[in-house]
Design an enzyme around this catalytic site. Structure first.
Site, PDB file in Angstrom:
ATOM      1  N   HIS A 122     -28.322-114.728  36.602  1.00 43.82           N
ATOM      2  CA  HIS A 122     -26.982-114.432  38.007  1.00 43.82           C
ATOM      3  C   HIS A 122     -26.440-115.560  38.187  1.00 43.82           C
ATOM      4  O   HIS A 122     -26.630-116.640  37.990  1.00 43.82           O
ATOM      5  CB  HIS A 122     -28.176-113.696  39.331  1.00 43.82           C
ATOM      6  CG  HIS A 122     -27.160-112.970  39.554  1.00 43.82           C
ATOM      7  ND1 HIS A 122     -26.283-113.786  40.195  1.00 43.82           N
ATOM      8  CD2 HIS A 122     -26.851-111.169  39.520  1.00 43.82           C
ATOM      9  CE1 HIS A 122     -25.848-112.725  41.034  1.00 43.82           C
ATOM     10  NE2 HIS A 122     -26.556-110.973  41.185  1.00 43.82           N
ATOM     11  N   ASP A 199     -35.182-117.748  41.453  1.00 36.28           N
ATOM     12  CA  ASP A 199     -34.749-116.538  42.710  1.00 36.28           C
ATOM     13  C   ASP A 199     -35.403-115.566  42.509  1.00 36.28           C
ATOM     14  O   ASP A 199     -35.269-114.734  41.323  1.00 36.28           O
ATOM     15  CB  ASP A 199     -33.123-116.400  41.307  1.00 36.28           C
ATOM     16  CG  ASP A 199     -32.183-115.494  41.974  1.00 36.28           C
ATOM     17  OD1 ASP A 199     -32.362-114.644  42.878  1.00 36.28           O
ATOM     18  OD2 ASP A 199     -31.120-115.289  41.197  1.00 36.28           O
ATOM     19  N   GLN A 202     -34.842-110.270  42.375  1.00 33.77           N
ATOM     20  CA  GLN A 202     -35.460-109.205  41.529  1.00 33.77           C
ATOM     21  C   GLN A 202     -36.934-108.348  41.694  1.00 33.77           C
ATOM     22  O   GLN A 202     -37.403-107.908  41.232  1.00 33.77           O
ATOM     23  CB  GLN A 202     -34.468-108.758  40.261  1.00 33.77           C
ATOM     24  CG  GLN A 202     -33.597-109.000  40.383  1.00 33.77           C
ATOM     25  CD  GLN A 202     -32.828-108.027  40.784  1.00 33.77           C
ATOM     26  OE1 GLN A 202     -33.776-106.135  40.831  1.00 33.77           O
ATOM     27  NE2 GLN A 202     -31.529-107.634  40.811  1.00 33.77           N
ATOM     28  N   LYS A 225     -32.244-105.965  48.842  1.00 27.45           N
ATOM     29  CA  LYS A 225     -33.321-105.091  48.178  1.00 27.45           C
ATOM     30  C   LYS A 225     -34.524-104.634  47.308  1.00 27.45           C
ATOM     31  O   LYS A 225     -34.820-104.708  46.870  1.00 27.45           O
ATOM     32  CB  LYS A 225     -32.646-105.778  46.431  1.00 27.45           C
ATOM     33  CG  LYS A 225     -31.339-106.508  45.963  1.00 27.45           C
ATOM     34  CD  LYS A 225     -31.821-107.807  45.147  1.00 27.45           C
ATOM     35  CE  LYS A 225     -30.268-107.985  44.802  1.00 27.45           C
ATOM     36  NZ  LYS A 225     -28.728-107.391  44.331  1.00 27.45           N
ATOM     37  N   CYS A 363     -23.070-109.259  36.350  1.00 28.37           N
ATOM     38  CA  CYS A 363     -23.173-111.354  37.464  1.00 28.37           C
ATOM     39  C   CYS A 363     -23.971-111.864  36.818  1.00 28.37           C
ATOM     40  O   CYS A 363     -24.671-112.435  36.486  1.00 28.37           O
ATOM     41  CB  CYS A 363     -23.694-110.373  38.829  1.00 28.37           C
ATOM     42  SG  CYS A 363     -22.433-109.929  39.720  1.00 28.37           S
TER      43      CYS A 363
HETATM   44  N1  PMP Z   1     -29.749-112.908  41.826  1.00 28.59           N
HETATM   45  C1  PMP Z   1     -30.171-111.788  41.087  1.00 28.59           C
HETATM   46  C2  PMP Z   1     -31.456-112.042  39.671  1.00 28.59           C
HETATM   47  C3  PMP Z   1     -30.118-111.041  41.567  1.00 28.59           C
HETATM   48  O1  PMP Z   1     -30.532-109.402  41.183  1.00 28.59           O
HETATM   49  C4  PMP Z   1     -28.905-110.682  42.260  1.00 28.59           C
HETATM   50  C5  PMP Z   1     -28.229-109.693  43.064  1.00 28.59           C
HETATM   51  N2  PMP Z   1     -27.619-108.880  41.718  1.00 28.59           N
HETATM   52  C6  PMP Z   1     -28.481-111.740  43.217  1.00 28.59           C
HETATM   53  C7  PMP Z   1     -28.968-113.100  42.994  1.00 28.59           C
HETATM   54  C8  PMP Z   1     -27.218-112.133  44.347  1.00 28.59           C
HETATM   55  O2  PMP Z   1     -27.754-111.376  45.187  1.00 28.59           O
HETATM   56  P1  PMP Z   1     -27.327-111.380  46.762  1.00 28.59           P
HETATM   57  O3  PMP Z   1     -25.724-110.616  46.248  1.00 28.59           O
HETATM   58  O4  PMP Z   1     -27.810-110.469  48.008  1.00 28.59           O
HETATM   59  O5  PMP Z   1     -27.570-112.471  47.304  1.00 28.59           O
END
Ligand code: PMP
Length: 404
Positions: A122, A199, A202, A225, A363
């Site tokens: 991401h 990270d 998910q 999430k 993203c």
């Molecule tokens: N890493 C991953 C794998 C994600 O799916 C996400 C959220 N889409 C993020 C980072 C970023 O999370 P946040 O926007 O809650 O900071």
């Protein structure tokens, strides 16, 4: 067997109609919905407790401080961390990674050092390292993925050298659903004396996480999430790292003593928590973790896996269906395209039929490039989703596909 209808009753938002159609919420990998118990904690927090933490001698401040610190202990317990002060509250996964990139980067990285990332990251696990590149000439090594959307582990092994200072990878991909072999990744990295950041944005909503058993150095996640509130995240870090890392932001809370000549910093975890924290958010997050545990994370995962298998099988029947991500171990997200229909057109039409999905690059633009697409449509499941919703979804995708 879970009583999904009973669970759905905890989420009033799911009862509504959009464009006159029953809402089918399949955008859980972006944000999960919030059960009433979590909303009640927020309401109760403002109705009864609201006062700034750690500073006041008065009753409400003590109540708020206790609630906030109990939330930290709740997260510690949930992640099975050794100490509550290894739990740093942030605004989310993004801020947690930025914190490590800035602080660990300042303390331990020098020109020429290398960090291993992967093609499926991401942007939150790419851009903070690139910002660090503006300050230091570090090199990003990228593990590619294979045709199933799994990391090429032979390449991963070959990327280590004496300049490697950190491995920073997603536990589970937000697009492909791939569950990465994190135990192997950590063991290989540690055999080279290289720490690992995972990270877990998910993964944390779908898997039991035991940071001590994993022996992971940093683990980051977002509450929104995980049936929790927005604006709350966690950085778990091993004490041995957090102790020697410099503060990320400066301000109140994070200091021990301030003078214009010299300032000394507070102990963990406060050293990394400058300013007034979202103490009502952290309390609400603790309620969300209680909620998850009341259902059982294994039960949640089993239900989502059923939905994943079932929906994937049904979607595959549709002419021209292409599913991205066929890993051995996969989380409950399905990214797909049908024929050459643009993901945005499909997503818009599904929306009009009541289906909330996600379209675009998610993203993860480097991953889109690796997949050779500009974007995909993603359906992602949570505990309150049903087989009936999946059936309706498959029928709607089929119907939309036939319109083109
Ligand atoms: N890493 C991953 C794998 C994600 O799916 C996400 C959220 N889409 C993020 C980072 C970023 O999370 P946040 O926007 O809650 O900071």
């Amino acid at each position: 067997m879970l009583d999904i209808q009973k669970i759905r009753n905890d989420f009033p938002i799911l009862e509504q109609k959009v464009y006159g159609k029953p809402l089918v919420y399949f955008d859980n990998a972006a944000t999960s919905q919030t059960p009433e118990c979590v909303v009640n904690t927020i309401r109760d927090g403002y109705d009864r407790i609201n006062a700034n933490v750690h500073r006041g001698v008065h009753f409400l401040s003590q109540e708020a401080t206790e609630g906030h610190e109990n939330a930290r202990k709740r997260v510690q317990q949930y992640l099975h961390a050794a100490h509550d002060y290894e739990i740093i509250f942030t605004r989310g996964t993004t801020e947690s990674i930025n914190l490590v990139a800035s602080s660990f980067g300042d303390a331990f990285l020098k020109d020429g050092d290398e960090i291993i990332l992967s093609e499926m990251e991401h942007h939150a696990n790419i851009v903070p390292w690139q910002l660090l590149q503006n300050r230091k000439k570090i090199i990003l090594r990228v593990v590619p993925i294979d045709e199933n959307g799994e990391l090429k582990m032979d390449v991963f092994r070959s990327l280590f050298n004496e300049k490697t200072k950190l491995v920073s990878l997603s536990h589970i991909s937000n697009v492909l659903g791939t569950v990465n072999p994190i135990k192997e990744i950590i063991s290989i990295s540690h055999s080279h004396d290289v720490p690992v950041l995972l990270d877990g944005a998910q993964a944390a909503p779908h898997t039991r996480i035991d940071v001590q058993d994993l022996d992971v150095d940093f683990y980051v996640l977002s509450a929104h999430k995980m049936y929790g509130p927005t604006g709350i995240g966690v950085l778990y870090g091993k004490e041995k790292w957090l102790n020697v890392m410099p503060p990320y932001q400066g301000g109140g809370e994070m200091i021990s003593h301030v003078s214009f000549e010299k300032t000394t910093f507070n102990e963990l975890p406060y050293k990394f928590e400058a300013g007034t924290p979202d103490y009502i958010g952290t309390m609400a997050f603790a309620t969300a973790l209680d909620y998850i545990e009341s259902i059982g994370i294994e039960n949640i995962a089993a239900h989502e896996q059923d939905l994943l298998r079932y929906t994937t099988g049904q979607l595959m029947q549709i002419d021209g269906m292409r599913i991205f991500g066929t890993a051995h171990e996969k989380s409950a997200v399905i990214s797909f395209l049908v024929k050459d229909i643009h993901h945005y057109d499909m997503g818009m039409l599904l929306d009009k039929l009541g289906f909330a999905t996600r379209t675009g690059h998610h993203c993860a633009q480097p991953l889109m490039q690796a997949l050779g697409v500009e974007g995909v449509l993603r359906a992602s499941f949570a505990v309150y989703n049903t087989k009936e919703e999946a059936d309706a979804f498959v029928a709607a995708v089929d119907r939309v596909a036939k319109m083109f």
